[in-house]
Design a protein around this motif. Structure first.
Motif, mmCIF file in Angstrom:
data_model
loop_
_atom_site.group_PDB
_atom_site.id
_atom_site.type_symbol
_atom_site.label_atom_id
_atom_site.label_comp_id
_atom_site.label_asym_id
_atom_site.label_seq_id
_atom_site.Cartn_x
_atom_site.Cartn_y
_atom_site.Cartn_z
ATOM 1 N N ALA A 17 62.622 44.530 14.573
ATOM 2 C CA ALA A 17 63.706 43.985 13.756
ATOM 3 C C ALA A 17 63.762 44.719 12.428
ATOM 4 N N ALA A 18 64.803 44.428 11.662
ATOM 5 C CA ALA A 18 64.981 45.045 10.355
ATOM 6 C C ALA A 18 64.740 44.003 9.268
ATOM 7 N N VAL A 19 63.934 44.368 8.291
ATOM 8 C CA VAL A 19 63.706 43.504 7.130
ATOM 9 C C VAL A 19 64.251 44.196 5.884
ATOM 10 N N ASN A 20 64.462 43.391 4.845
ATOM 11 C CA ASN A 20 65.014 43.902 3.588
ATOM 12 C C ASN A 20 66.313 44.671 3.827
ATOM 13 N N VAL A 21 67.183 44.097 4.634
ATOM 14 C CA VAL A 21 68.433 44.759 4.990
ATOM 15 C C VAL A 21 69.426 44.687 3.840
ATOM 16 N N ASP A 22 70.029 45.811 3.515
ATOM 17 C CA ASP A 22 71.105 45.874 2.537
ATOM 18 C C ASP A 22 72.410 45.561 3.263
ATOM 19 N N PRO A 23 73.069 44.458 2.949
ATOM 20 C CA PRO A 23 74.291 44.094 3.682
ATOM 21 C C PRO A 23 75.412 45.118 3.557
ATOM 22 N N ALA A 24 75.445 45.854 2.445
ATOM 23 C CA ALA A 24 76.522 46.819 2.227
ATOM 24 C C ALA A 24 76.371 48.054 3.106
ATOM 25 N N THR A 25 75.138 48.490 3.333
ATOM 26 C CA THR A 25 74.892 49.722 4.085
ATOM 27 C C THR A 25 74.289 49.470 5.463
ATOM 28 N N MET A 26 73.795 48.249 5.704
ATOM 29 C CA MET A 26 73.083 47.889 6.940
ATOM 30 C C MET A 26 71.791 48.694 7.104
ATOM 31 N N ILE A 27 71.264 49.215 6.022
ATOM 32 C CA ILE A 27 70.004 49.951 6.054
ATOM 33 C C ILE A 27 68.865 49.008 5.688
ATOM 34 N N GLY A 28 67.801 49.083 6.469
ATOM 35 C CA GLY A 28 66.623 48.273 6.204
ATOM 36 C C GLY A 28 65.380 48.978 6.690
ATOM 37 N N THR A 29 64.276 48.267 6.683
ATOM 38 C CA THR A 29 63.008 48.783 7.188
ATOM 39 C C THR A 29 62.775 48.212 8.582
ATOM 40 N N MET A 30 62.606 49.085 9.568
ATOM 41 C CA MET A 30 62.359 48.639 10.932
ATOM 42 C C MET A 30 60.872 48.322 11.090
ATOM 43 N N VAL A 31 60.608 47.118 11.595
ATOM 44 C CA VAL A 31 59.226 46.661 11.729
ATOM 45 C C VAL A 31 59.005 46.056 13.106
ATOM 46 N N GLU A 32 57.752 46.001 13.497
ATOM 47 C CA GLU A 32 57.335 45.267 14.678
ATOM 48 C C GLU A 32 56.733 43.955 14.201
ATOM 49 N N ILE A 33 57.189 42.832 14.781
ATOM 50 C CA ILE A 33 56.734 41.511 14.357
ATOM 51 C C ILE A 33 56.081 40.800 15.532
ATOM 52 N N ASP A 34 54.876 40.329 15.316
ATOM 53 C CA ASP A 34 54.221 39.471 16.290
ATOM 54 C C ASP A 34 54.783 38.064 16.106
ATOM 55 N N THR A 35 55.530 37.573 17.096
ATOM 56 C CA THR A 35 56.221 36.296 16.936
ATOM 57 C C THR A 35 55.278 35.099 17.034
ATOM 58 N N VAL A 36 54.004 35.335 17.327
ATOM 59 C CA VAL A 36 53.030 34.243 17.383
ATOM 60 C C VAL A 36 52.332 34.064 16.044
ATOM 61 N N ASN A 37 51.821 35.167 15.482
ATOM 62 C CA ASN A 37 51.048 35.032 14.238
ATOM 63 C C ASN A 37 51.737 35.628 13.018
ATOM 64 N N GLY A 38 52.905 36.272 13.207
ATOM 65 C CA GLY A 38 53.657 36.796 12.074
ATOM 66 C C GLY A 38 53.193 38.146 11.573
ATOM 67 N N TYR A 39 52.239 38.769 12.258
ATOM 68 C CA TYR A 39 51.772 40.081 11.821
ATOM 69 C C TYR A 39 52.912 41.097 11.868
ATOM 70 N N VAL A 40 53.011 41.914 10.803
ATOM 71 C CA VAL A 40 54.111 42.876 10.670
ATOM 72 C C VAL A 40 53.559 44.291 10.567
ATOM 73 N N LYS A 41 54.173 45.201 11.322
ATOM 74 C CA LYS A 41 53.812 46.609 11.260
ATOM 75 C C LYS A 41 55.071 47.424 11.007
ATOM 76 N N VAL A 42 55.053 48.237 9.979
ATOM 77 C CA VAL A 42 56.215 49.057 9.652
ATOM 78 C C VAL A 42 56.337 50.214 10.628
ATOM 79 N N LEU A 43 57.565 50.394 11.169
ATOM 80 C CA LEU A 43 57.828 51.488 12.105
ATOM 81 C C LEU A 43 58.596 52.626 11.448
ATOM 82 N N GLN A 44 59.621 52.288 10.660
ATOM 83 C CA GLN A 44 60.451 53.320 10.045
ATOM 84 C C GLN A 44 61.157 52.742 8.832
#
Length: 351
Positions: free
Chosen positions: A45-72
Motif C-alpha cells: 500500500a501507499a502511505v503519506n500519499v499526496d492527494p494532489a500528485t498521488m505520490i506516496g511511499t510504497m510499503v509492505e504491511i503485516d495486517t496482523v501485527n502492523g509491521y511496516v517495511k518500505v519498498l519504494q
C-alpha cells in the motif's frame, strides 16, 4: 505511526479492520491489480500519499501485527502490482522495475526505448511472463507488452481514436491467454460508443469486444467502463453505469471472444467491480449521491445475488475511490475509504 484498528458498520453490523497513519493518507492500489502477497496476510500500500500528485511511499504491511517495511519512496500509488511468487513490479517513468520481497533483491525489467513513461495501472499474466502496458508517445497513445525475461518493449497498436476522445488506456493483458490484450477507449462514457477493445498481440487484429447499443436517435445508450479480466482469463467484467439510458444497468461480463454477454447483478448503482481469484464472487463499490457515502457490495456469481457489506465515506477523486479487490485466497477484501476527518484509510473485510 501506522495504526491498526476496527470499525463496525451501523447498518450491517460487519466488523472490518482499519489501517492508516495519523494525520496522513493511506491507500491501496487500483482494483485491477493484486495488492497482497501470496500469503494473503501482507499488503502492499501507499502511505503519506499526496492527494494532489498521488505520490506516496510504497510499503509492505503485516495486517496482523502492523509491521511496516518500505519498498519504494516517492512513486505513484497506482503504479505497482504483486505476483503470486511475491515479486513487486512497479514503474517509475520509463523504467519497469521489480523487487523480490522474499530476498529484497531489486532489478530492472525494462526501459522504454524512446523514454516514454509507462502509465498506470500495470498488468501481468498469471505466470509472470508478459506485461500489458501503455504510454503516450508523439501525441498519441500506444498499447503494448513487455517481455519479463528479455525486457523487450513491443508496441502492439496505436489506436487512431479521433478528437475529442483520442485516449487509449488501461491496457490489461489476459492473465491466461497471453496473446490477448484489452484496452479501453477512454473519455466521457456518455460519448464513447466503442469503449471495450481486444487485440491479438501476435497478429494485431483488433475488435470492439462489446457492442454498445444506441438510442433511436443514434446517441449512445450504454455507458460502460471499469473493466477487469477474470483470473481464469475467460471473461472481461465491466460496469454499465446507473445513468445509462438503456436498462438494465449493473455488473456485466463478456466472454473473451465477444460471443457472449451476461448481466451478473443489477441490485445497486455500481461503480467498480472486481472478480475473486477463485471465481466465486465479485466485489463492487457504488455511486451514491454526495454525502451518502459508498457501499461495498459482495456478489455471488453463481446465484447472482448481492449483499451489502458496509457503507463508507469516499472522495470523489483519486486516490480516494474505494476500488475494492480480493486477496489471493479470495477470503479478504481490501478497499480505501475516508475516515471522519476525511483522511484516507485502508479497510479489510474477512469473509
Amino acid at each position: 505511526m501506522l495504526g491498526i484498528g476496527e470499525a463496525i458498520d451501523s447498518e450491517t453490523g460487519l466488523i472490518y479492520k482499519v489501517i492508516g497513519q495519523s494525520g496522513s493518507h493511506t491507500a491501496h492500489s487500483y482494483f485491477t491489480v493484486m495488492s497482497w502477497r501470496a500469503d494473503s496476510r501482507h499488503i502492499i500500500a501507499a502511505v503519506n500519499v499526496d492527494p494532489a500528485t498521488m505520490i506516496g511511499t510504497m510499503v509492505e504491511i503485516d495486517t496482523v501485527n502492523g509491521y511496516v517495511k518500505v519498498l519504494q519512496e516517492a512513486m505513484l500509488c497506482f503504479n505497482g502490482l504483486v505476483t503470486a511468487d511475491d515479486v513487486f513490479y512497479y514503474s517509475i517513468g520509463a523504467e519497469l522495475l521489480a523487487l523480490d520481497m522474499r530476498t529484497g533483491d531489486p532489478r530492472l525489467i525494462a526501459k522504454h526505448p524512446n523514454g516514454c513513461a509507462f502509465l498506470e495501472p500495470l498488468s501481468i499474466t498469471n505466470d509472470g511472463k508478459r506485461f500489458g502496458v501503455y504510454w503516450a508517445e508523439a501525441g498519441k497513445y500506444a498499447v503494448g507488452t513487455v517481455d519479463a525475461s528479455t525486457g523487450e518493449v513491443k508496441t502492439v497498436i496505436q489506436p487512431d481514436f479521433p478528437e475529442p476522445h483520442p485516449i487509449a488506456n488501461h491496457a490489461m493483458i489476459n492473465p491466461v491467454y497471453a496473446n490477448q490484450l484489452f484496452y479501453a477507449h477512454e473519455g466521457s462514457t456518455e460519448q464513447i460508443v466503442d469503449r471495450i477493445w481486444s487485440i491479438d498481440v501476435d497478429t494485431g487484429a483488433a475488435c470492439n469486444l462489446y457492442k454498445q447499443r444506441k438510442l433511436s436517435n443514434g446517441e449512445n445508450g450504454e455507458y460502460v467502463g471499469h473493466e477487469m479480466w477474470s483470473y481464469d482469463g475467460e471473461w472481461l467484467y465491466f460496469v454499465k453505469y446507473p445513468h445509462s439510458p438503456i436498462a438494465p444497468t449493473g455488473i456485466y461480463r463478456v466472454s473473451r471472444d465477444g460471443g457472449l454477454t451476461e448481466l451478473m447483478n443489477e441490485d445497486y448503482r455500481y461503480w467498480h467491480v472486481c472478480p475473486s481469484p477463485d471465481g466465486r464472487y465479485a466485489v463492487a463499490d457504488t455511486l451514491l449521491d454526495e454525502g451518502k457515502g459508498c457501499e461495498i457490495v459482495l456478489i455471488d456469481l453463481t446465484a447472482r445475488k448481492s449483499r451489502m457489506l458496509c457503507r463508507v465515506n469516499r472522495w470523489n477523486r483519486h486516490p480516494g475511490h474505494p476500488h475494492p479487490s480480493f486477496s489471493p485466497d479470495s477470503r479478504k477484501i481490501i478497499f480505501t475509504f475516508a475516515d471522519d476527518h476525511n483522511l484516507l484509510r485502508i479497510g479489510i473485510i474477512e469473509l
